[in-house]
Design an enzyme around this catalytic site. Structure first.
Site, mmCIF file in Angstrom:
data_model
loop_
_atom_site.group_PDB
_atom_site.id
_atom_site.type_symbol
_atom_site.label_atom_id
_atom_site.label_comp_id
_atom_site.label_asym_id
_atom_site.label_seq_id
_atom_site.Cartn_x
_atom_site.Cartn_y
_atom_site.Cartn_z
ATOM 1 N N ASP A 222 -0.206 5.114 0.932
ATOM 2 C CA ASP A 222 -0.443 6.168 1.920
ATOM 3 C C ASP A 222 -0.434 5.615 3.341
ATOM 4 O O ASP A 222 -1.127 4.647 3.657
ATOM 5 C CB ASP A 222 -1.776 6.859 1.629
ATOM 6 C CG ASP A 222 -1.793 7.497 0.253
ATOM 7 O OD1 ASP A 222 -0.769 8.081 -0.139
ATOM 8 O OD2 ASP A 222 -2.827 7.394 -0.438
ATOM 9 N N ASP B 137 0.874 -1.165 0.000
ATOM 10 C CA ASP B 137 0.000 0.000 0.000
ATOM 11 C C ASP B 137 0.918 1.224 0.000
ATOM 12 O O ASP B 137 2.120 1.120 0.255
ATOM 13 C CB ASP B 137 -0.903 -0.041 1.240
ATOM 14 C CG ASP B 137 -1.803 1.168 1.353
ATOM 15 O OD1 ASP B 137 -2.473 1.500 0.356
ATOM 16 O OD2 ASP B 137 -1.819 1.806 2.423
#
Length: 222
Positions: free
Chosen positions: A9, A7
């Site tokens: 953020d 991922d």
């Protein structure tokens, strides 16, 4: 194939690039400060709670790009990279990505943030393979505000990885080892799918699940 999924953020970045881009457009005077910030904050809280309507959010998040045009938005994004993103990238996050690359893993960033915001960020991390929310475009190549294909959000991340594998003539059975690094409860479906889920800078809900299930918990920014 060994597959390392990340991922973006609050996992590789210590901030939310989509939220930060929105605030950057406010600073440029492209958006009404009070109205945009209020809506941006509300969408962000929905994301953290796992209740976000991704289609509604993408229409909101691409508003400034659509109004200003892609050429102007690209120029602004270059400033955004230099002023906001590059200074925020931590050596530990870069080192983790490079560690997997050195081990011969296929490294992929998979994010619910749209491709316009995230592709230059993936490039800074040296990652060629990016699965982000793809934007529908008109005949001129300008974003329409709609999503193209399956959004890489919640269960959609599992679907996007499967589509990516199929496009290469592969399936999960061909993946000898899979890991996924994420901070968010929204990514639980993909964390449950891989062999090695790593709760990375996890939110409270994910941290509790990781502790209960014995998943590795990694804090990159401490």
């Amino acid at each position: 194939m060994k597959l390392a999924l990340f991922d973006l953020d609050h996992t590789l970045l210590p901030l939310d690039s989509d939220y930060s881009w929105g605030q950057f457009t406010v600073e440029l005077g492209w958006r009404d400060a009070e109205g945009h910030t209020r809506a941006n904050d509300a969408f962000y809280e929905q994301y953290k709670a796992g209740t976000l309507d991704i289609a509604e959010y993408i229409r909101f998040a691409t508003g400034a790009i659509r109004e200003q045009g892609l050429a102007k938005a690209n120029a602004a994004h270059a400033r955004f990279m230099n002023e906001v993103i590059r200074p925020a990238i931590k050596p530990a996050a870069l080192a983790l990505v490079k560690q997997h690359q050195a081990a011969g893993d296929e490294v992929v960033i998979i994010t619910a943030t749209n491709e316009f915001v995230t592709r230059p960020i993936a490039q800074v991390f040296g990652v060629k393979e990016l699965m982000a929310v793809d934007l529908a475009r008109d005949a001129r190549g300008e974003p329409t505000g709609e999503i193209a294909g399956t959004p890489s959000f919640r269960e959609g991340k599992v679907a996007r990885v499967e589509q990516w594998l199929v496009a290469r003539g592969l399936s999960w059975a061909d993946v000898t080892h899979s890991s996924f690094y994420s901070d968010s409860i929204n990514d639980l479906p993909l964390l449950e799918k891989v062999q090695e889920p790593v709760a990375t800078n996890p939110d409270d809900r994910l941290k509790a699940i990781a502790a209960e299930r014995g998943w590795r918990i990694l804090n990159l920014f401490e």
